[in-house]
Structure formats: C-alpha cells, structure tokens
Design a protein around this motif. Structure first.
Motif, PDB file in Angstrom:
ATOM      1  N   TYR A 117       0.812  -1.103   0.024  1.00  0.00           N
ATOM      2  CA  TYR A 117      -0.078   0.042   0.024  1.00  0.00           C
ATOM      3  C   TYR A 117       0.767   1.255  -0.021  1.00  0.00           C
ATOM      4  O   TYR A 117       0.650   2.190  -0.687  1.00  0.00           O
ATOM      5  CB  TYR A 117      -0.901   0.084   1.266  1.00  0.00           C
ATOM      6  CG  TYR A 117      -1.250   1.403   1.852  1.00  0.00           C
ATOM      7  CD1 TYR A 117      -2.150   2.320   1.073  1.00  0.00           C
ATOM      8  CD2 TYR A 117      -1.538   1.193   3.056  1.00  0.00           C
ATOM      9  CE1 TYR A 117      -2.430   3.327   1.674  1.00  0.00           C
ATOM     10  CE2 TYR A 117      -2.286   2.507   3.766  1.00  0.00           C
ATOM     11  CZ  TYR A 117      -2.434   3.562   2.921  1.00  0.00           C
ATOM     12  OH  TYR A 117      -2.922   4.695   3.784  1.00  0.00           O
ATOM     13  N   GLU A 118       1.782   1.087   0.841  1.00  0.00           N
ATOM     14  CA  GLU A 118       2.514   2.687   1.154  1.00  0.00           C
ATOM     15  C   GLU A 118       3.324   2.809  -0.400  1.00  0.00           C
ATOM     16  O   GLU A 118       3.669   3.948  -0.780  1.00  0.00           O
ATOM     17  CB  GLU A 118       3.683   2.454   2.148  1.00  0.00           C
ATOM     18  CG  GLU A 118       4.425   3.699   2.536  1.00  0.00           C
ATOM     19  CD  GLU A 118       3.574   4.846   2.917  1.00  0.00           C
ATOM     20  OE1 GLU A 118       4.130   5.991   2.569  1.00  0.00           O
ATOM     21  OE2 GLU A 118       2.260   4.538   3.012  1.00  0.00           O
ATOM     22  N   ALA A 119       3.993   1.617  -0.918  1.00  0.00           N
ATOM     23  CA  ALA A 119       4.710   1.837  -2.144  1.00  0.00           C
ATOM     24  C   ALA A 119       3.637   2.369  -3.421  1.00  0.00           C
ATOM     25  O   ALA A 119       4.132   3.260  -3.922  1.00  0.00           O
ATOM     26  CB  ALA A 119       5.179   0.468  -2.723  1.00  0.00           C
ATOM     27  N   LEU A 120       2.598   2.111  -3.348  1.00  0.00           N
ATOM     28  CA  LEU A 120       1.619   2.472  -4.312  1.00  0.00           C
ATOM     29  C   LEU A 120       1.182   3.865  -4.006  1.00  0.00           C
ATOM     30  O   LEU A 120       1.277   4.798  -4.716  1.00  0.00           O
ATOM     31  CB  LEU A 120       0.078   1.823  -4.187  1.00  0.00           C
ATOM     32  CG  LEU A 120       0.278   0.349  -4.602  1.00  0.00           C
ATOM     33  CD1 LEU A 120      -1.402  -0.167  -4.609  1.00  0.00           C
ATOM     34  CD2 LEU A 120       0.630   0.301  -5.925  1.00  0.00           C
ATOM     35  N   ALA A 121       0.949   4.368  -2.774  1.00  0.00           N
ATOM     36  CA  ALA A 121       0.673   5.726  -2.481  1.00  0.00           C
ATOM     37  C   ALA A 121       1.949   6.691  -2.536  1.00  0.00           C
ATOM     38  O   ALA A 121       1.483   8.091  -2.702  1.00  0.00           O
ATOM     39  CB  ALA A 121       0.405   5.690  -0.704  1.00  0.00           C
ATOM     40  N   THR A 122       3.132   6.227  -2.654  1.00  0.00           N
ATOM     41  CA  THR A 122       4.164   7.070  -2.867  1.00  0.00           C
ATOM     42  C   THR A 122       4.568   7.350  -4.312  1.00  0.00           C
ATOM     43  O   THR A 122       5.676   7.778  -4.479  1.00  0.00           O
ATOM     44  CB  THR A 122       5.317   6.903  -1.858  1.00  0.00           C
ATOM     45  OG1 THR A 122       5.590   5.399  -1.908  1.00  0.00           O
ATOM     46  CG2 THR A 122       4.900   6.970  -0.490  1.00  0.00           C
ATOM     47  N   SER A 123       4.044   6.673  -5.117  1.00  0.00           N
ATOM     48  CA  SER A 123       4.462   6.362  -6.684  1.00  0.00           C
ATOM     49  C   SER A 123       3.746   7.369  -7.393  1.00  0.00           C
ATOM     50  O   SER A 123       2.602   7.948  -7.025  1.00  0.00           O
ATOM     51  CB  SER A 123       4.190   4.922  -7.010  1.00  0.00           C
ATOM     52  OG  SER A 123       4.745   3.988  -6.629  1.00  0.00           O
ATOM     53  N   PRO A 124       4.154   8.120  -8.419  1.00  0.00           N
ATOM     54  CA  PRO A 124       3.538   8.798  -9.319  1.00  0.00           C
ATOM     55  C   PRO A 124       2.686   8.016 -10.233  1.00  0.00           C
ATOM     56  O   PRO A 124       2.663   6.759 -10.572  1.00  0.00           O
ATOM     57  CB  PRO A 124       4.606   9.294 -10.407  1.00  0.00           C
ATOM     58  CG  PRO A 124       5.656   8.409 -10.340  1.00  0.00           C
ATOM     59  CD  PRO A 124       5.565   7.693  -8.939  1.00  0.00           C
TER      60      PRO A 124
END
Length: 472
Positions: free
Chosen positions: A143-150
């Motif tokens: 989830y955090e990887a998605l939230a911080t991705s463009p």
C-alpha cells in the motif's frame, strides 16, 4: 528537455485530439489546456493564461491517460521470468512453491517498478490486484509503495495463501483497508478474492459482506478454466451479493446464464487478452460480452509473462476477436466469408480509457478529455520514427502502430511525469537497486529451480494430470 514547474498551466498545441467523450469527438489540429490539474478547455487556437507551458503536439495524438483494471504489480519484480509458462505452471510456482518467499520489501520493489512501468507507457491509473499479501506487513508495504508512486492506483487487497473469509475478518487487514480507503494519496481500494470451490455453503459470502461493511468494491477472477467457473457466479447471485461496479476478471469460461447474471447486476469485465490467449483461462470472451452488453475494460494481468502496456492488450483484443469471427464463419456449412468485422479499433481504445474509468467508478473524473475532468493526458508522438508518417486514422495508429516508445508526454493531474520520451517522475535508479536486491534474494532462495522455472521442459508425452487444484 524543459519540464514545467508544478502547478504551471500546460497546453498541448496542434495535435489530433481524441477526446473519448460520449460522442468520441475528434479535434484535428486541436489544443488541450490544463489549469490547476484539470482540463480547462479543448478546442483549436485556444487563448491561454500568461506563462502557460506549451507542448507542440503537431504530428501526434493527444488522448486520455489509459486505465488498467487488473495488474499484479508485485510480480513485475520477476518480469519475463515465466514467458513459457502455462497457467498451471504459474499457479504452481506462485501459489504452491515460491510465491510465499516474497518479503514485504520485495512487494515494494515490484510495485515501485510496475508503477513507473505503467506511467511510462501512458497508463495513468492502475488497479493493483495484490493477491499475495500473506501478512499485514506485506499489505502495509504494498500500500505504501503505491501511495508514494507517481500515477493513480487502486489497491485491490488479496491473499492467495489463506481463505478470503479468514483474512477479511482479520482486524489488522481491516486497518489496512480502512487506511487505504481513506487516504487521499490513493485512487480507491477494492477487495480481491476468488470463489474457487463448488461449495453450497458458500464460505466466501463472509468476504462479500466484509466488502459491503467497508464500502468497497469486489474484483474477482471469474471464468478461469478449471479454477473459477459458473458456481462462483451462481453462489454470489443466489446470495444477492453481486453488485453494480464489481469487476469479473477474464470471464472466459462461463455459461450464458453467468454472463446474464453479470449483466443484470451491473458488473463489468476486465479482459487481459494476451493472458487469455496464452495461459488457458478460456478464449477471450469479447464476443460474449458484446452479446450480453457487459461493459469491458482492459488489463495487463502480469508481466511475469505478458506485456506491461495497454497498446499490446488493445492489439491482442482486436486480433483475438477478429480471428474468432473469421474462424466461426469458415466452419459453417456452407462456409461464409466475413466482409465487415464487428469489433473496431475505436472500440478497444474506448475500453482502454473510458471503459477502465467506468470499471472503477471514476468515469466522472478520468477516461476522457473534457472540461472539468482531471488532467490525465497522454501525447503520442515520435518525429524520429517513420511509423508516424503519414498520420491518418488515429485509432488505427494507436492500436496497430503505436508502442510505449511513442509516448512523448504524460500528465497525471496536470503534473508532467514523462516528457519528450523520458520519465521525469519517480526514482528509477533507486527502484532498480531495490529490484537487484529482490532478484538476488529470490535466486538464492529458489536455488536449483531458478533456471528450470524459467525454461520448463517439453514432455515427450502429453501431460493429462493438472497438479494444481485452485483451492485452499
């Protein structure tokens, strides 16, 4: 390369603008003006605010950002590893043998590279069908990887290593789902699970009810030959839990009755045609979806063995549908010749844009270039390629001629994430370093099977026994 400062207005000048509005309006020599993250105007020779950053779109096509409704992003950490796999070999490797080796940091690496992969190819919104989250730690990391991705991401939480009625009841999983649901950095949250047993007790009902309690949509692999077929649709329909906006992935081996139930309840289908063509879910069912009026979107599925862009999926979808149409006509007595194909290239461009927006319930925000919508904009242009001359039929150019290398500029919410053919968002170098660590770890842990897993043997005799049963 000149990249505008964040928040600065942007205008695309002089391109063929495919608005993908309800009328599929095309504006030759058109402009698209972006102000404050939204489409401010579409037309010709637009007057723009002082200081607007201008992008020359002449000789190119301006279109909405594409929407991928089913991508197992974590598996991008093993891109192309299973290029010669069947669906059975995929199941065995990920579900029975080595998928459980993935650590939270490996999910991060897969998600981060897949996110950059998507926006680089003009896909501005993706549904991450994250179905290997065997612990809450894996869930938080993904989830955090998605939230911080463009880009824009819908987090479809799943866990193939446990029964859906178990993990959807886990308070820690509920915390992740609620956090993602309420996080402004995310573009949505779904619950991803399959109905894999012909069980009249329908234990998966608990997962459907959890989705209802949390206000989340369900996405499920349905119509996968030998794995998830009509009984899953029957149980869900009889229980009254098939709701408008639910997504049925593949839907390739279902009965007429099941298609009717999907249509009647307002469901939609995500086609991953390259996957269905090669893996064995069943023949890509667009002919059935057309027959029953089921809304359709497109998806990559997994780049562990298929392409990671929607250009490939559009092309595969047209080819599969037309091949079947010709084949069936030739089998008639007397044989017939198809003189006018049913599926047009314009239709699959719609599936890749408006179709995807509809599938995730965001048709009022994305999927078309219309005043007031979010400015997810893609410019296809390649002045150095002979393939871009002459430019006559824009839909045909997109489906049969364009590739990710022709994606010149990408905006997400008005911010430039790709410019003049190069990514300008994210940390590609840093993500590659994470991937190197993940691949080295997996190769070490898998051991002697690392090479044989990539190159499965061709048996001398036909293999009749399927070692994988799609159940807990």
């Amino acid at each position: 390369m000149t990249v505008p400062q964040a928040g600065r207005p942007v205008v695309f000048r002089g391109g063929i603008v495919l608005t993908m509005d309800d009328a599929h309006t095309i504006v030759p020599g058109g402009d698209v003006l972006v102000v404050d993250g939204r489409i401010a105007e579409v037309g010709t020779a637009l007057t723009v605010p002082d200081g607007t950053h201008e992008i020359d779109a002449s000789g190119g096509i301006v279109m909405p950002g594409m929407v991928d409704t089913h991508r197992h992003m974590w598996q991008t950490a093993m891109r192309a590893y299973g290029a010669d796999w069947t669906l059975t070999q995929y199941f065995v490797w990920y579900y029975l043998q080595y998928g459980k080796l993935f650590r939270p940091e490996d999910y991060v690496a897969g998600n981060l590279i897949s996110a950059l992969d998507a926006i680089e190819s003009g896909t501005t919104t993706s549904v991450d069908w994250s179905h290997g989250l065997r612990t809450p730690e894996h869930g938080w990391a993904a989830y955090e990887a998605l939230a911080t991705s463009p880009g824009r991401y819908v987090f479809a939480y799943g866990n193939i290593h446990a029964a859906p009625w178990e993990w959807t009841a886990d308070p820690e999983v509920r915390k992740i789902l609620e956090a993602s649901r309420d996080d402004a950095r995310m573009y949505g949250t779904q619950i991803a699970f399959d109905v894999s047993d012909q069980d009249e007790n329908f234990p998966e009902l608990a997962a459907y009810r959890a989705a209802k309690e949390l206000g989340l949509r369900v996405t499920t692999h349905a119509g996968v030959w030998g794995a998830t077929n009509d009984w899953g649709i029957k149980n869900a329909y009889d229980a009254g839990v098939m709701e408008e906006g639910f997504t049925y992935v593949h839907a390739a081996s279902l009965s007429a009755e099941s298609y009717q139930k999907i249509a009647a309840t307002g469901g939609n289908v995500s086609l991953a045609t390259e996957s269905e063509d090669t893996c064995g879910q069943g023949y890509p069912p667009l002919h059935q979806l057309r027959k029953y009026g089921i809304p359709t979107s497109l998806s990559v599925d997994t780049s562990v063995w298929e392409s990671a862009d929607l250009f490939s999926q559009m092309r595969a979808t047209v080819n599969a549908d037309r091949a079947l149409e010709h084949y069936l006509a030739h089998q008639l007595e007397p044989a017939e010749t198809v003189t006018h194909v049913k599926l047009r290239v314009e239709d699959v461009v719609h599936m890749a844009t408006r179709g995807g927006a509809h599938a995730i319930g965001k048709d009022d925000e994305i999927g078309s270039l219309e005043k007031g919508k979010l400015a997810d904009v893609v410019l296809l242009k390649n002045d150095d390629s002979p393939t871009w001359a002459p430019l006559i039929n824009p839909y045909g150019q997109i489906v049969y001629q364009a590739q990710r290398g022709d994606v010149h500029t990408v905006l997400v919410g008005g911010e430039v994430v790709k410019s003049e053919g190069k990514l300008v968002a994210g940390d590609l170098k840093g993500v590659k370093a994470k991937l190197e660590s993940t691949v080295a770890y997996l190769e070490r842990e898998v051991g002697d099977d690392w090479i044989s897993g990539q190159f499965p043997e061709i048996p001398e005799a036909e293999v009749l026994y399927n070692p994988y049963q799609y159940k807990k």
